[in-house]
Design an enzyme around this catalytic site. Structure first.
Site, PDB file in Angstrom:
ATOM      1  N   GLU A  56      79.126  45.914  36.131  1.00 23.32           N
ATOM      2  CA  GLU A  56      79.444  44.890  35.136  1.00 23.32           C
ATOM      3  C   GLU A  56      79.005  45.336  33.734  1.00 23.32           C
ATOM      4  O   GLU A  56      77.853  45.692  33.523  1.00 23.32           O
ATOM      5  CB  GLU A  56      78.751  43.561  35.481  1.00 23.32           C
ATOM      6  CG  GLU A  56      79.149  42.997  36.837  1.00 23.32           C
ATOM      7  CD  GLU A  56      80.597  42.531  36.904  1.00 23.32           C
ATOM      8  OE1 GLU A  56      81.250  42.462  35.845  1.00 23.32           O
ATOM      9  OE2 GLU A  56      81.065  42.236  38.019  1.00 23.32           O
ATOM     10  N   CYS A  71      75.517  35.129  39.416  1.00 24.38           N
ATOM     11  CA  CYS A  71      75.351  36.551  39.086  1.00 24.38           C
ATOM     12  C   CYS A  71      75.393  36.747  37.582  1.00 24.38           C
ATOM     13  O   CYS A  71      74.564  37.451  37.001  1.00 24.38           O
ATOM     14  CB  CYS A  71      76.410  37.391  39.787  1.00 24.38           C
ATOM     15  SG  CYS A  71      76.189  37.404  41.584  1.00 24.38           S
ATOM     16  N   HIS A  98      78.253  44.307  41.226  1.00 19.84           N
ATOM     17  CA  HIS A  98      78.862  43.441  42.243  1.00 19.84           C
ATOM     18  C   HIS A  98      79.348  44.293  43.414  1.00 19.84           C
ATOM     19  O   HIS A  98      80.009  45.324  43.224  1.00 19.84           O
ATOM     20  CB  HIS A  98      80.049  42.678  41.641  1.00 19.84           C
ATOM     21  CG  HIS A  98      79.720  41.269  41.265  1.00 19.84           C
ATOM     22  ND1 HIS A  98      79.983  40.738  40.023  1.00 19.84           N
ATOM     23  CD2 HIS A  98      79.158  40.257  41.988  1.00 19.84           C
ATOM     24  CE1 HIS A  98      79.599  39.461  40.005  1.00 19.84           C
ATOM     25  NE2 HIS A  98      79.093  39.149  41.174  1.00 19.84           N
TER      26      HIS A  98
HETATM   27  N1  PCA Z   1      77.414  36.315  44.239  1.00 20.91           N
HETATM   28  C1  PCA Z   1      77.598  35.140  43.411  1.00 20.91           C
HETATM   29  C2  PCA Z   1      76.231  34.497  43.353  1.00 20.91           C
HETATM   30  C3  PCA Z   1      75.421  35.142  44.418  1.00 20.91           C
HETATM   31  C4  PCA Z   1      76.193  36.318  44.834  1.00 20.91           C
HETATM   32  O1  PCA Z   1      75.816  37.188  45.617  1.00 20.91           O
HETATM   33  C5  PCA Z   1      78.212  35.469  42.054  1.00 20.91           C
HETATM   34  O2  PCA Z   1      79.032  36.401  41.992  1.00 20.91           O
HETATM   35  O3  PCA Z   1      77.896  34.816  41.076  1.00 20.91           O
END
Ligand code: PCA
Length: 207
Positions: free
Chosen positions: A78, A141, A167
């Site tokens: 990200e 996140c 991610h």
């Molecule tokens: N993914 C979510 C919140 C917790 C996670 O593992 C997100 O992408 O915000």
């Protein structure tokens, strides 16, 4: 010191790949670096507070935050965190926040301070599907990423860690679609990222 965070399962799932990766790293820590880990609750406010207090307590030089991105099939590094909470599903405590700033009067967006492009390239060089992502969403996140980057920006530059969010795709066992990745590959991806971060031109602050 590198701090690696993962998240609890959310939205009724039994497992979160980010927590599974963190557990694997704890069992077999990467060599050549001091590492500490934490698994965060999927709860607005609480997760970021817990992360920031761990960062402060351990004096991390690098903060690598991990979470699950459902529907994505590659590792996403990200680039950006935005100052917005807008949940399409409730968090694990039942809060469904809409259209709210994370930090009142904070900048609209903050860039990751991890070297995004070199990390993507390191993964691709290792034959691991990866991309730079320009949105971490507007859920937990993005929230912890924004809070971490905003805190680091306010700290004295020599003390603040470099930080960023990765991610991970869902695991094949929990995904009803083709958008998934085997756990072993996700573990290898995070190990590759850590190794790249320890190369001198990425971080000259980790002893
Ligand atoms: N993914 C979510 C919140 C917790 C996670 O593992 C997100 O992408 O915000």
């Amino acid at each position: 010191m590198i701090l690696i965070s993962g998240f609890d399962p959310f939205d009724g799932a039994d497992i979160n790949p980010s927590a599974a990766v963190v557990e694997a790293l704890e069992k077999d820590p990467p060599s050549g670096v001091e590492m500490t880990t934490t698994i965060l609750p999927v709860e607005t406010g609480v997760a970021a507070r817990r992360l920031l207090s761990r960062v402060e307590a351990c004096g991390a030089d690098i903060v690598l935050m991990l979470g699950e991105a459902r529907g994505r099939s590659v590792i996403s590094i990200e680039q950006v965190a935005v100052n917005l909470l807008d949940f399409s599903i409730p968090d694990n405590a039942g809060h469904r926040v809409r259209d709210q700033a994370i930090v009142a009067d904070g900048p609209d967006a903050l860039f990751a301070t991890l070297p995004v492009r070199p990390l993507v390239d390191a993964l691709l060089d290792a034959d691991i599907p990866a991309e730079r992502s320009l949105t971490a969403g507007t859920y937990l996140c993005n929230e912890i990423s924004y809070r971490m980057l905003e805190q680091a920006r306010r700290d004295d530059g020599s003390r603040s860690p470099i930080a960023g969010f990765i991610h991970l795709p869902s695991l094949p066992s929990e995904s009803g679609s083709t958008a998934c990745m085997p756990l072993e590959l996700e573990i290898r991806a995070v190990r590759t990222i850590i190794a790249r971060l320890l190369e001198p031109e990425c971080s000259n602050r980790t002893a």
